[in-house]
Scaffold this motif. Sequence first.
Motif, PDB file in Angstrom:
ATOM      1  N   ILE A 142     -18.415  47.730  32.090  1.00  0.00           N
ATOM      2  CA  ILE A 142     -17.815  48.248  33.058  1.00  0.00           C
ATOM      3  C   ILE A 142     -18.552  49.553  33.656  1.00  0.00           C
ATOM      4  N   HIS A 162      -6.753  45.614  29.988  1.00  0.00           N
ATOM      5  CA  HIS A 162      -7.203  45.848  31.489  1.00  0.00           C
ATOM      6  C   HIS A 162      -7.655  44.398  32.018  1.00  0.00           C
ATOM      7  N   SER A 194     -12.989  42.410  23.968  1.00  0.00           N
ATOM      8  CA  SER A 194     -12.249  43.327  25.067  1.00  0.00           C
ATOM      9  C   SER A 194     -11.222  42.284  25.851  1.00  0.00           C
ATOM     10  N   SER A 210      -8.886  41.700  34.473  1.00  0.00           N
ATOM     11  CA  SER A 210     -10.106  41.935  35.321  1.00  0.00           C
ATOM     12  C   SER A 210     -10.297  41.133  36.724  1.00  0.00           C
ATOM     13  N   LEU A 225     -12.375  47.827  26.373  1.00  0.00           N
ATOM     14  CA  LEU A 225     -12.996  47.390  27.523  1.00  0.00           C
ATOM     15  C   LEU A 225     -14.606  46.920  27.499  1.00  0.00           C
TER      16      LEU A 225
END
Length: 518
Positions: free
Chosen positions: A85, A166, A210, A168, A81
């Motif tokens: 974040i 993940h 990431s 964005s 990540l």
Amino acid sequence: MRIETLIADNIAHRPDKTAVVAGDMRLTYRELDRQSSRLAAALQKHGIRPGDRIVFLLDNGSEAVVCFFSAWKAGGVACPLHPTIKSEKLAEIFRSIEPAAIIAQGRLLPIVDAACAVYGQPTTVIGVQTGAADSNAPSFEDLIAAEADFAPPAGLSENDLALLIHTSGSTGRPKGVMLSHANIAAACTSITGYLENTEKDVVLSVLPLSHGYGITQMVTMAMVGGTLVLEKSFAFPRVVLARLQSEDVTGFPLVPAMAALFAGMPDLSAETLPHLRYMTNAAAGMPPTTTQRLQTCLPQTALYLMYGQTECLRTTYLPPQEMPRRPLSVGHAIPGTSVSIVDDNGLPVAPGETGELVVEGPHVTRGYWRDDVATAAALRPGPNGMRLHTGDLFRADEEGFLYFVSRRDDIIKTRGEKVSPQEVERVLYALPGVLEAAVEGVDDAVFGQVIKAHVAVDPDAGLTERLILRHCAAHLEDFMIPKLVEFHDALPKTATGKIRLNAETAAEAKKNEESRIA
């Protein structure tokens, strides 16, 4: 192929070759193997089992590379990540993926602690570069310094999950893209083939680890036995240029915002970077003016224009020799894969017509983590098996070369017409003095939407709204001409360097959250 086995291959053939350079740290493949095995053993002692998720909140540094390979050696799933974040989003991801361990920079431990408090489940936390910080977290530095016997778990397979990246997205919940070892190996084998990578290559990357584009730099260099040079950002282009020179860098991945700054350096020339064999661009389309400047300054350096998505890491590339003929194209499918452009019924469209790009191949994601609805929407049956529906609109010319039109959701509907923001942005970039440009649709009671241009300009260029609109009127159809122009010192960007108009709002929200935690 499992990705961690690349280290064993390099140990057999080039153990003392430099694998990673980051700041003052230089790791050989032997040292990378030793440190990652020690950390993998420590993870096992903390109860990590094959299939467990391990979250990384790490800067671009040698520690991040060690963590990836240690997670894979232990049979874990790496969940990188971006270190910017926010704690609420982090806690949401924790609830979704249920991490067994979190490895984070020391300065980020308060944010991790806040997210863990919301998550509410016991999790191992390891701190990197904690310094004098008051923390009960085990130290990464202590773990890699301690002698440990590492025994790889039994039954590991290339079909095991290797990455959860993940997305964005600016709205909605973040989606965890699932990529297996086989997916990553297929994509990176194809990339090293068309880039003609060898153990002589030295790649400098400022791309975050990431993000898929950054991760592929790490894996491709390990795949060929090359050297990865990591920089934390492109905030100081002169520092990056000096590093390109001092390390005799042969490969340099870029995103458009970086490329524009790089191309604008006044002393950039073939003599400046005699070893630079190639550059790549992905993440977003590069303006032709930037492309032309790079080719003029660095005629000996091949420039590969590419397109990819997290869901398959890389999708297309344009061979450099084709660029003079079709500078706006992103080429064709990478070797070993196939793409097609389809209409709303899933049927192929004719050359020149716009449709959705769909992708097939061994690099395509296994789906989204615990999200059957999103997985079913993206992965659908096709004539030759499951196809990835990208959500991106493309067209192809008569020779099959592909052109990105827009994200389906970004199309501006004005005066009964559909406008691709990228087409307007290309015209804006062609105006001397425009440094950055982005276009959006804003609501209008009469036309539904009107086009608004956001620009950052050279202060010495003397550009006004009237001059910019006149330029657009000379190169665009009436319905495509912006109605509004807003000037900025610089346009907001995401953590991966993409210009995104809502990135500023997200950054302000993060700043407010950090102030609240402090």
